[in-house]
Structure formats: structure tokens, C-alpha cells
Design a protein around this motif. Structure first.
Motif, PDB file in Angstrom:
ATOM      1  N   PHE A 188       0.465  -1.354   2.567  1.00 23.81           N
ATOM      2  CA  PHE A 188       0.771  -2.189   1.393  1.00 23.81           C
ATOM      3  C   PHE A 188      -0.383  -2.079   0.401  1.00 23.81           C
ATOM      4  CE2 PHE A 188       2.743  -4.474   5.007  1.00 23.81           C
ATOM      5  CZ  PHE A 188       4.050  -4.521   4.575  1.00 23.81           C
ATOM      6  N   PRO A 189      -0.107  -2.285  -0.889  1.00 23.85           N
ATOM      7  CA  PRO A 189      -1.206  -2.343  -1.864  1.00 23.85           C
ATOM      8  C   PRO A 189      -1.746  -3.770  -1.959  1.00 23.85           C
ATOM      9  CG  PRO A 189       0.904  -2.277  -3.016  1.00 23.85           C
ATOM     10  CD  PRO A 189       1.212  -2.262  -1.546  1.00 23.85           C
ATOM     11  N   MET A 190      -2.206  -4.298  -0.838  1.00 25.92           N
ATOM     12  CA  MET A 190      -2.656  -5.700  -0.777  1.00 25.92           C
ATOM     13  C   MET A 190      -4.169  -5.809  -0.611  1.00 25.92           C
ATOM     14  SD  MET A 190      -0.566  -8.243  -1.244  1.00 25.92           S
ATOM     15  CE  MET A 190      -1.657  -9.538  -0.684  1.00 25.92           C
ATOM     16  N   GLY A 191      -4.874  -4.640  -0.522  1.00 28.70           N
ATOM     17  CA  GLY A 191      -6.312  -4.707  -0.304  1.00 28.70           C
ATOM     18  C   GLY A 191      -6.619  -5.629   0.865  1.00 28.70           C
ATOM     19  N   ILE A 244       1.559  -5.169  21.339  1.00 28.23           N
ATOM     20  CA  ILE A 244       1.505  -3.751  20.956  1.00 28.23           C
ATOM     21  C   ILE A 244       0.146  -3.494  20.293  1.00 28.23           C
ATOM     22  CG2 ILE A 244       4.013  -3.533  20.643  1.00 28.23           C
ATOM     23  CD1 ILE A 244       3.567  -3.702  17.601  1.00 28.23           C
ATOM     24  N   SER A 245      -0.378  -2.269  20.440  1.00 27.21           N
ATOM     25  CA  SER A 245      -1.631  -1.960  19.753  1.00 27.21           C
ATOM     26  C   SER A 245      -1.904  -0.454  19.790  1.00 27.21           C
ATOM     27  CB  SER A 245      -2.795  -2.730  20.381  1.00 27.21           C
ATOM     28  OG  SER A 245      -3.191  -2.154  21.598  1.00 27.21           O
ATOM     29  N   PRO A 246      -2.771   0.043  18.879  1.00 25.86           N
ATOM     30  CA  PRO A 246      -3.325  -0.736  17.778  1.00 25.86           C
ATOM     31  C   PRO A 246      -2.324  -0.810  16.617  1.00 25.86           C
ATOM     32  CG  PRO A 246      -4.174   1.495  17.662  1.00 25.86           C
ATOM     33  CD  PRO A 246      -3.299   1.431  18.900  1.00 25.86           C
ATOM     34  N   VAL A 247      -2.435  -1.874  15.814  1.00 24.47           N
ATOM     35  CA  VAL A 247      -1.665  -1.962  14.567  1.00 24.47           C
ATOM     36  C   VAL A 247      -2.648  -1.724  13.423  1.00 24.47           C
ATOM     37  CG1 VAL A 247      -0.310  -3.457  13.039  1.00 24.47           C
ATOM     38  CG2 VAL A 247       0.064  -3.549  15.522  1.00 24.47           C
ATOM     39  N   LYS A 248      -2.460  -0.594  12.727  1.00 24.67           N
ATOM     40  CA  LYS A 248      -3.402  -0.192  11.670  1.00 24.67           C
ATOM     41  C   LYS A 248      -2.810  -0.496  10.301  1.00 24.67           C
ATOM     42  CE  LYS A 248      -4.796   3.831  14.421  1.00 24.67           C
ATOM     43  NZ  LYS A 248      -4.573   5.274  14.536  1.00 24.67           N
ATOM     44  N   TYR A 249      -3.627  -1.105   9.477  1.00 26.85           N
ATOM     45  CA  TYR A 249      -3.209  -1.412   8.108  1.00 26.85           C
ATOM     46  C   TYR A 249      -3.793  -0.373   7.162  1.00 26.85           C
ATOM     47  CZ  TYR A 249      -3.615  -3.673   3.502  1.00 26.85           C
ATOM     48  OH  TYR A 249      -3.604  -3.946   2.165  1.00 26.85           O
ATOM     49  N   ASN A 250      -2.912   0.243   6.399  1.00 27.88           N
ATOM     50  CA  ASN A 250      -3.311   1.247   5.425  1.00 27.88           C
ATOM     51  C   ASN A 250      -3.229   0.602   4.036  1.00 27.88           C
ATOM     52  OD1 ASN A 250      -3.809   3.639   4.146  1.00 27.88           O
ATOM     53  ND2 ASN A 250      -1.855   4.614   4.701  1.00 27.88           N
ATOM     54  N   ALA A 251      -4.387   0.273   3.472  1.00 26.69           N
ATOM     55  CA  ALA A 251      -4.419  -0.423   2.171  1.00 26.69           C
ATOM     56  C   ALA A 251      -4.281   0.593   1.042  1.00 26.69           C
ATOM     57  CB  ALA A 251      -5.711  -1.220   2.032  1.00 26.69           C
ATOM     58  N   VAL A 252      -3.047   0.996   0.773  1.00 29.47           N
ATOM     59  CA  VAL A 252      -2.813   2.026  -0.249  1.00 29.47           C
ATOM     60  C   VAL A 252      -2.958   1.442  -1.658  1.00 29.47           C
ATOM     61  CG1 VAL A 252      -1.267   3.479   1.111  1.00 29.47           C
ATOM     62  CG2 VAL A 252      -0.314   1.557  -0.178  1.00 29.47           C
ATOM     63  N   GLU A 253      -3.109   2.324  -2.609  1.00 30.89           N
ATOM     64  CA  GLU A 253      -3.111   1.882  -4.004  1.00 30.89           C
ATOM     65  C   GLU A 253      -1.675   1.607  -4.463  1.00 30.89           C
ATOM     66  OE1 GLU A 253      -4.895   0.653  -6.284  1.00 30.89           O
ATOM     67  OE2 GLU A 253      -6.543   0.755  -4.844  1.00 30.89           O
ATOM     68  N   ALA A 254      -1.514   0.734  -5.432  1.00 30.06           N
ATOM     69  CA  ALA A 254      -0.176   0.362  -5.893  1.00 30.06           C
ATOM     70  C   ALA A 254       0.580   1.561  -6.476  1.00 30.06           C
ATOM     71  CB  ALA A 254      -0.272  -0.766  -6.917  1.00 30.06           C
ATOM     72  N   ASP A 255      -0.127   2.461  -7.157  1.00 30.38           N
ATOM     73  CA  ASP A 255       0.545   3.644  -7.722  1.00 30.38           C
ATOM     74  C   ASP A 255       1.154   4.498  -6.610  1.00 30.38           C
ATOM     75  OD1 ASP A 255       0.155   3.161 -10.379  1.00 30.38           O
ATOM     76  OD2 ASP A 255      -1.768   4.247 -10.476  1.00 30.38           O
ATOM     77  N   VAL A 256       0.436   4.579  -5.496  1.00 33.20           N
ATOM     78  CA  VAL A 256       0.936   5.360  -4.352  1.00 33.20           C
ATOM     79  C   VAL A 256       2.204   4.696  -3.809  1.00 33.20           C
ATOM     80  CG1 VAL A 256       0.393   6.100  -1.991  1.00 33.20           C
ATOM     81  CG2 VAL A 256      -1.374   6.206  -3.774  1.00 33.20           C
ATOM     82  N   ARG A 258       4.275   2.684  -5.331  1.00 32.15           N
ATOM     83  CA  ARG A 258       5.385   2.812  -6.291  1.00 32.15           C
ATOM     84  C   ARG A 258       5.993   4.213  -6.264  1.00 32.15           C
ATOM     85  NH1 ARG A 258       2.265  -1.050  -9.550  1.00 32.15           N
ATOM     86  NH2 ARG A 258       0.799   0.575 -10.122  1.00 32.15           N
ATOM     87  N   SER A 259       5.167   5.206  -5.914  1.00 23.48           N
ATOM     88  CA  SER A 259       5.646   6.599  -5.959  1.00 23.48           C
ATOM     89  C   SER A 259       6.534   6.942  -4.765  1.00 23.48           C
ATOM     90  CB  SER A 259       4.453   7.558  -5.996  1.00 23.48           C
ATOM     91  OG  SER A 259       3.867   7.646  -4.705  1.00 23.48           O
ATOM     92  N   TRP A 260       6.626   6.060  -3.782  1.00 22.74           N
ATOM     93  CA  TRP A 260       7.398   6.390  -2.583  1.00 22.74           C
ATOM     94  C   TRP A 260       8.891   6.470  -2.841  1.00 22.74           C
ATOM     95  CZ3 TRP A 260       3.940   2.955   1.057  1.00 22.74           C
ATOM     96  CH2 TRP A 260       2.778   3.683   1.360  1.00 22.74           C
ATOM     97  N   GLY A 261       9.340   5.838  -3.900  1.00 16.91           N
ATOM     98  CA  GLY A 261      10.685   6.135  -4.402  1.00 16.91           C
ATOM     99  C   GLY A 261      11.857   5.496  -3.679  1.00 16.91           C
ATOM    100  N   PHE A 262      11.615   4.698  -2.650  1.00 17.69           N
ATOM    101  CA  PHE A 262      12.775   4.030  -2.025  1.00 17.69           C
ATOM    102  C   PHE A 262      13.307   2.994  -3.027  1.00 17.69           C
ATOM    103  CE2 PHE A 262       8.927   1.773  -0.624  1.00 17.69           C
ATOM    104  CZ  PHE A 262       9.238   0.454  -0.930  1.00 17.69           C
ATOM    105  N   PRO A 263      14.545   2.521  -2.866  1.00 15.97           N
ATOM    106  CA  PRO A 263      15.079   1.571  -3.838  1.00 15.97           C
ATOM    107  C   PRO A 263      14.189   0.324  -3.893  1.00 15.97           C
ATOM    108  CG  PRO A 263      16.816   2.329  -2.361  1.00 15.97           C
ATOM    109  CD  PRO A 263      15.522   2.859  -1.811  1.00 15.97           C
ATOM    110  N   ASN A 270       4.729  -3.381  -7.747  1.00 13.88           N
ATOM    111  CA  ASN A 270       4.205  -4.342  -8.726  1.00 13.88           C
ATOM    112  C   ASN A 270       4.009  -5.719  -8.094  1.00 13.88           C
ATOM    113  OD1 ASN A 270       4.425  -2.272 -10.572  1.00 13.88           O
ATOM    114  ND2 ASN A 270       5.601  -3.440 -12.077  1.00 13.88           N
ATOM    115  N   MET A 271       4.965  -6.108  -7.234  1.00 15.64           N
ATOM    116  CA  MET A 271       4.867  -7.439  -6.613  1.00 15.64           C
ATOM    117  C   MET A 271       3.617  -7.552  -5.739  1.00 15.64           C
ATOM    118  SD  MET A 271       7.381  -9.315  -3.861  1.00 15.64           S
ATOM    119  CE  MET A 271       6.761  -8.382  -2.461  1.00 15.64           C
TER     120      MET A 271
END
Ligand code: NAP
Length: 322
Positions: A188-191, A244-256, A258-263, A270-271
Motif C-alpha cells: 500500500f502507499p501508506m508509508g 502465518i508468517s512472515p507478513v511483509k509490508y511493501n510501502a510502495v509509492e502512490a504512483d506505483v 495507481r499504475s497497477w491498473g486494476f479497476p 489517491n485514497m
């Protein structure tokens, strides 16, 4: 039954309205009765409410006359629109306008409008951090609901500012997914900001608290959440709660994101960016203590996870994303 105050519930077959309907039906001595509004009274979710004692009435948010009939004689209206059915801010506003107009015509004493904040107020119009969507919105499903607040100005209304449903983990496939190496990950782009979340069922339960509190909540804005957590904090809780483990969080940038293109990728990008960049305002708009006061059953993330383990665990499997 006859002397009970009728609450006409839009979205009664859905998450928010369904939670409210179930809360009222679970409290037969509470003094309220459910009128469940749906476009299709024959559907299972409508029939399940009828079996528990709800009156089920057919109406359509696109048809104001049908709403006027459905609200006739009601004390209260729970008003929720479903952006995700059509992805249109303009349509969402038109439906909210219909609800407000019909509630006014029916002389309803108390409306709860399920709303969100106008994210445009957080940024200058020339701020380039996120694109405008649908021409003039930053987060259309937030901004449209906030704009629609104005339709309710002549109606006795409580403005209920809701939060991210934890149920999205299985409802929208957002749970961390198991990868080929056996680890789980999500992005998520949630930092490292906290996201205000809630069990979807608790929105309706809290709304019931607002109807019970009555006139003192008319004209008020009430922001609710179950708990605010960073995605890392949620990851640790998921490891423990689901085993379950490990659960890794990938703090992506918002532009990335948005580019994933799913509906809805741009909308959700943006949210989450608004939730991250304006976390202070988002959290200040939601009051955990007030939510608990209105809904003593309010769940924490751990409690929600324990109660929904059988739904979240399958959603972590790659096949669940298909
Ligand atoms: N997911 C989240 O994290 C989150 C968080 C905060 C706010 N929200 C907001 O919640 C809203 C959706 O609420 P929900 O999750 O409770 O919905 P939901 O579970 O997806 O169910 C949608 C409900 O809306 C009703 N509906 C849709 N279009 C209708 C129409 N034209 N006429 C009459 N009824 C109509 C459906 O009734 P029938 O099909 O039976 O007619 C159904 O009861 C969205 O606008 C979203 O922005 C979501």
C-alpha cells in the motif's frame, strides 16, 4: 410493533445498512423497527432480514418517487450510497440528493448520512502530488460524499464519517498474499502512517447508537473508527491472529499503486495517499471514544480478526485473487 420508531435503511442488504438492521433486530425491546430497502426484495439478504422481523420494501436510489414511498411514516433514514457499483461521483451525488429530497418530503425526524471528508480541502488546486480523477475530484468517493452533505442541510441529519473496513481484506481481496517462497506480502502507499479502520458491522451498530441518542446528534458530524494502525502493526497482528508468517509490508509509492491498473487502482491509490499524507487530519476527524460510547461492542482489529479468521485466512491464498 406499531408504536416502534421505523428506521428506513438504504443499503440494508449491504455491509453498513445490514449492520444497522441486524443491530436493531437484535434489540427487540429497543423501540425501533427495521424497514429494509432494496431493489430486489426476493434476494437472500433481504429475505434473511425479513425472517428476523424486518419489513422489506422495494425502492431504487435512482428513483426519488420510490424513495418517498419507502420513507413514508419512518422516524429515521440510514442513507448510504454505493460508489463501487458504478464508480461515478456524479451518480453518487445524484443518489444522495434523491435520498435527502425524499427524506424531507416524508418528514423524517432523523437521517444519518454515511459520508467521508472532502480530500480536496487538504491540498491546493495546483498541488501535483496526485492526479485529479473524474475531472475535479482527488478521491471521488470521498469528495462526492462530502459535497453531498449540502443536500442534507434542510433535513435533520447526523453526518457519520466512516472508516476503512477491515473486511476489505476478504471483500476486496486486500489481504496479504502467500508468495512462492511461503512468505506473505501486501503493498500500500501508506508509508508508516496509521490507517483508521473499523469492522464494517460496527458502522451500523454505531449508527444504531446515534438513532438511540436521538435529537442531540442532529446537525452533528460524528467520525468513527475501531482502531488506527500502521500496515506494519496490522501485519504483526495478522501473523499472530492467523498463525502465518512472515507478513511483509511493501510501502510502495502512490504512483506505483495507481499504475497497477486494476479497476479503481487510481481511486484507491489517491485514497491511500490521502490517508498517508494527511494522516493527522484523517485521524483527528475520527473519535474512538465517541464510537465506543455509541457502540459498546466496538471491535479492535484483533477482535475483528479473531471473529473473521475463517474468511481472512482463505483470502491470503493466491487462488483467492483470481
Ligand atoms: N469499503 C470500505 O472500506 C468503505 C469505507 C468507508 C465507506 N465506504 C463506502 O460504503 C459505500 C458502500 O456501502 P456498503 O459497503 O455497505 O455497500 P455494499 O455492502 O457493497 O452493498 C451495497 C448496498 O447498496 C444498495 N444499493 C446500491 N445501489 C442501489 C440503488 N440504486 N438503489 C437501492 N439500493 C442500492 C444495495 O442494495 P440492493 O442491491 O439490495 O438493491 C446494497 O444494499 C460506498 O459508497 C463506499 O464508498 C466503504
Amino acid at each position: 410493533m406499531a408504536d416502534k420508531k421505523i428506521i428506513a435503511i438504504t443499503g440494508a442488504t449491504g455491509a453498513q445498512g445490514g449492520g444497522l438492521a441486524r443491530a436493531i433486530l437484535a434489540d427487540p425491546n429497543g423501540g425501533f423497527a427495521v424497514r429494509a430497502i432494496t431493489r430486489d426484495p426476493s434476494k437472500d439478504k433481504a429475505q434473511a432480514l425479513a425472517a428476523k422481523g424486518a419489513e422489506v420494501v422495494k425502492a431504487d436510489l435512482d428513483d426519488v418517487e420510490s424513495l418517498k414511498k419507502a420513507f413514508a411514516g419512518a422516524h429515521g433514514v440510514y442513507a448510504v450510497t454505493n460508489f463501487w457499483e458504478h464508480f461515478s461521483a456524479e451518480k453518487e451525488k445524484a443518489q444522495a440528493k434523491n435520498i435527502a429530497e425524499a427524506a424531507k418530503a416524508a418528514g423524517v425526524a432523523h437521517v444519518i448520512w454515511s459520508t467521508l471528508e472532502d480530500t480536496r480541502s487538504f491540498m491546493a488546486p495546483d498541488d501535483k502530488r496526485m492526479p485529479f480523477l473524474q475531472e475535479k475530484y482527488r478521491v471521488p468517493h470521498f469528495d462526492a460524499k462530502a459535497e453531498a452533505n449540502a443536500f442534507f442541510k434542510d433535513v435533520p441529519t447526523t453526518f457519520l464519517v466512516t472508516s476503512f473496513y477491515w473486511d476489505n481484506l476478504f471483500m476486496f481481496g486486500l489481504a496479504p498474499k502467500k508468495g512462492e517462497d511461503g512468505s506473505y506480502s501486501w503493498a500500500f502507499p501508506m508509508g508508516n502512517e496509521k490507517l483508521a479502520g473499523i469492522a464494517a458491522e460496527d458502522i451500523g451498530r454505531t449508527a444504531y447508537g446515534v438513532f438511540k441518542a436521538g435529537q442531540s446528534y442532529v446537525g452533528k458530524t460524528v467520525g468513527i473508527m475501531g482502531e488506527a494502525l500502521t500496515i506494519d502493526e496490522m501485519s504483526r497482528k495478522i501473523e499472530k491472529g492467523l498463525g502465518i508468517s512472515p507478513v511483509k509490508y511493501n510501502a510502495v509509492e502512490a504512483d506505483v499503486y495507481r499504475s497497477w491498473g486494476f479497476p479503481g487502482a487510481d481511486e484507491m491509490g489517491n485514497m491511500f495517499q490521502a490517508d498517508r499524507d494527511f494522516a493527522k487530519q484523517m485521524l483527528a476527524n475520527r473519535n474512538l471514544d465517541e464510537a465506543k460510547k455509541l457502540n459498546p461492542q466496538l471491535q479492535s482489529f484483533d477482535q475483528w480478526l479473531a471473529a473473521n479468521k475463517d474468511k481472512v485466512l482463505p483470502a491470503t491464498q493466491p487462488a483467492a485473487t483470481a
